[in-house]
Design an enzyme around this catalytic site. Structure first.
Site, PDB file in Angstrom:
ATOM      1  N   GLY A 283       0.789  -1.226   0.000  1.00  0.00           N
ATOM      2  CA  GLY A 283       0.000   0.000   0.000  1.00  0.00           C
ATOM      3  C   GLY A 283       0.816   1.268   0.000  1.00  0.00           C
ATOM      4  CD  GLU A 325       0.884  -9.329   0.437  1.00  0.00           C
ATOM      5  OE1 GLU A 325      -0.097  -8.577   0.238  1.00  0.00           O
ATOM      6  OE2 GLU A 325       0.780 -10.477   0.881  1.00  0.00           O
ATOM      7  N   PRO A 326       4.628  -4.904  -1.939  1.00  0.00           N
ATOM      8  CG  PRO A 326       6.792  -4.387  -2.623  1.00  0.00           C
ATOM      9  CD  PRO A 326       6.009  -5.313  -1.721  1.00  0.00           C
ATOM     10  N   GLY A 327       3.196  -3.241  -4.738  1.00  0.00           N
ATOM     11  CA  GLY A 327       2.755  -3.425  -6.120  1.00  0.00           C
ATOM     12  C   GLY A 327       2.843  -2.111  -6.868  1.00  0.00           C
ATOM     13  NE  ARG A 389      -5.564   4.302  -9.005  1.00  0.00           N
ATOM     14  CZ  ARG A 389      -5.187   5.479  -8.551  1.00  0.00           C
ATOM     15  NH1 ARG A 389      -4.769   6.426  -9.394  1.00  0.00           N
ATOM     16  NH2 ARG A 389      -5.252   5.752  -7.267  1.00  0.00           N
ATOM     17  CE1 TYR A 393     -10.936   2.586  -5.819  1.00  0.00           C
ATOM     18  CE2 TYR A 393      -9.141   2.674  -7.385  1.00  0.00           C
ATOM     19  CZ  TYR A 393     -10.025   1.943  -6.618  1.00  0.00           C
ATOM     20  OH  TYR A 393      -9.989   0.575  -6.658  1.00  0.00           O
ATOM     21  CB  CYS A 419     -21.168   7.490 -24.235  1.00  0.00           C
ATOM     22  SG  CYS A 419     -22.720   8.371 -24.449  1.00  0.00           S
ATOM     23  CD  GLU A 420     -20.981   6.680 -18.459  1.00  0.00           C
ATOM     24  OE1 GLU A 420     -21.368   7.496 -17.594  1.00  0.00           O
ATOM     25  OE2 GLU A 420     -21.649   5.688 -18.808  1.00  0.00           O
ATOM     26  CE1 TYR A 449      -4.248  -2.616  -7.993  1.00  0.00           C
ATOM     27  CE2 TYR A 449      -2.644  -0.940  -7.420  1.00  0.00           C
ATOM     28  CZ  TYR A 449      -3.218  -2.167  -7.201  1.00  0.00           C
ATOM     29  OH  TYR A 449      -2.772  -2.962  -6.175  1.00  0.00           O
TER      30      TYR A 449
END
Length: 491
Positions: A283, A325-327, A389, A393, A419-420, A449
């Protein structure tokens, strides 16, 4: 008031500064081998943006192989050094959910990392990349029986159990097979990390993990430990937590480590068993904009080692083998997305409504007078299908024009083709006033991500991914075609 002022501070968020040089690259947002070449054009490892777009098209996700590898190594080296005298080093699991393909899985193994997966599909990628099962972990709050069988077939080194129900099913399946499952228990230590609610994962009211809180005598976590130790088909390796994502401050990690170490001490006192492993999750935040201040791995490692050292000493507990657990912190800055600009237009906006309270919480400067101001919209040939994202978010990103420009900076909003109305790629960025149709625009820090969350909304094919190293670019994921989209249509 001039048009330049009205389209700058009047609408800009408080954290966004007006650049002195519209061509400057903020180093913390980019892979280390991204720079402007002698002509002023954006280039990665010596390969220009225009060459990439010409060879592979746009939208295009571009990954610096050297940068990805260097960030992976830096986590391994920093944590090994910080924990060398405590537990002999650290097992670093790359969080494959951030971005995974067979080539990336191989990079991870070659740099001495393990690989964290969370579905059968991610296990399939690891298998195709010939990653040994002992180097894999399998997460997931709702693992199917098929996924459990696959993990046991592959001799996965750790299955991270998320619930009492799953523990019971795993024990039964392993017993039927005459196997022993290597298990970590995912716990929720009650730490609410300072992050977006949807990616904060260690408070009580969410779907992940076994709570440390008592719910009538004993906690779910304590009951899971007792059940795992009693099951002949389970080898309980230790406990795991993950407090959230995109975290910059160390306090949450420290509190989580203290609580889990205290839990391990309680387990040892009650059962006479010293669980040998503790996974403190990942995280770690990265820079998406100039306002973000990520911490280097050595700082993170040093702070975590100090907490583990002091807490174990006070509890008279042997230090367990630590894993992390780095991503995003590895894959995010290593990638950027290259788009081609299309339609541009300027609309009039009431500055009082849009800039009075920016997302940072800071209040608009008193020097900015309320009233109508122009906001420039620049549409690109991708959008929420390759970067979900911002709509998921409210995530902020940055953008630069790939070519050099001598024009003044103009506050711009980069939007997609879908179309948003929420299809926003970069909410606020200063781009040159002469940005026009067919220009290439690069958005940094999209390695994590973005492709992983990509969709086919509006039947838009997912973009290709290229890896660049030593002056050469190669496809590591081909782009989809319309034939791909229609191949599953049975009508």
């Amino acid at each position: 008031m001039s048009e330049d002022t009205r389209t700058g501070p009047a609408l800009a968020p408080a954290w966004l500064s007006l650049p002195d040089d519209v061509n400057r690259l903020d180093a913390k947002l980019w892979a280390r081998d991204v720079a402007r070449d002698d002509s002023g054009e954006l280039a990665v490892a010596g390969v220009s943006a225009s060459r990439l777009a010409g060879d592979f098209g746009t939208p295009l996700m571009v990954v610096s192989e050297a940068d990805f590898r260097a960030r992976a190594r830096s986590f391994k080296q920093a944590f090994d050094a910080a924990f060398a005298d405590l537990c002999g080093g650290v097992d670093v699991y790359y969080a494959g959910k951030s971005f995974l393909c067979t080539e990336v899985a191989r990079w991870v193994q070659q740099e001495g990392l393990h690989l964290d997966t969370c579905t059968g599909g991610e296990l399939a990628v690891a298998s195709r990349a010939d990653i040994p099962g002992r180097l894999l972990g399998l997460h997931g709050n709702n693992k199917s029986d098929a996924e459990i069988h696959r993990a046991l077939d592959m001799d996965v080194g750790r299955i991270i159990v998320d619930s009492l129900d799953e523990l019971e099913r795993l024990a039964a399946i392993a017993a039927q097979r005459g196997a022993t499952a290597q298990v970590m228990l995912r716990l929720t230590p009650g730490v609410h990390a300072s992050t977006h609610e949807f990616i904060a994962t260690a408070h009580e009211d969410q779907k992940f993990g076994l709570s440390l809180a008592d719910d009538g005598g004993t906690s779910p976590a304590a009951r899971a430990v007792a059940a795992a130790l009693a099951a002949g088909s389970i080898e309980l390796r230790g406990v795991h937590c993950h407090i959230g994502s995109q975290i910059f401050e160390p306090e949450g990690f420290a509190v989580a480590a203290e609580r889990l170490l205290g839990f391990l001490a309680d387990v040892q006192a009650e059962h006479g068993t010293a669980l040998p492993e503790l996974d403190l999750g990942g995280g770690y935040g990265i820079a998406y904009t100039e306002a973000d201040t990520p911490r280097p791995p050595a700082d993170i490692a040093g702070a975590m080692a100090a907490v583990v050292r002091d807490t174990c000493a006070s509890l008279q507990l042997a230090v367990p083998r630590i894993s992390i657990e780095p991503g995003r912190a590895i894959s995010g800055p290593a990638g950027f997305t290259l788009y081609r600009a299309g339609t541009t237009k300027t609309v009039q906006v009431d500055a009082v409504d849009t800039a009075a309270v920016p997302q940072s919480g800071a209040v608009q400067s008193e020097a900015v007078q309320p009233g109508p101001a122009g906001r420039r919209y620049i549409s690109v040939d991708g959008g929420m299908s390759d970067n979900a994202r911002p709509v998921l978010y409210d995530a902020d990103y940055s953008a630069v024009l790939a070519r050099a420009s001598s024009s003044r900076p103009e506050l711009s909003r980069v939007v997609g083709k879908h179309c948003e109305s929420g299809d926003i790629v970069v909410r606020d960025a200063y781009l040159p006033a002469d940005t026009t149709r067919d220009d290439l625009i690069a958005v940094p820090a999209t390695g994590a991500y973005c492709w992983a969350l990509a969709s086919n909304y509006n039947y838009v094919p997912r973009p290709p991914v290229v890896a660049v190293a030593d002056g050469a670019a190669r496809l590591i994921i081909r782009g989809e075609t319309e034939d791909d989209l229609l191949a599953r249509d049975c009508g």
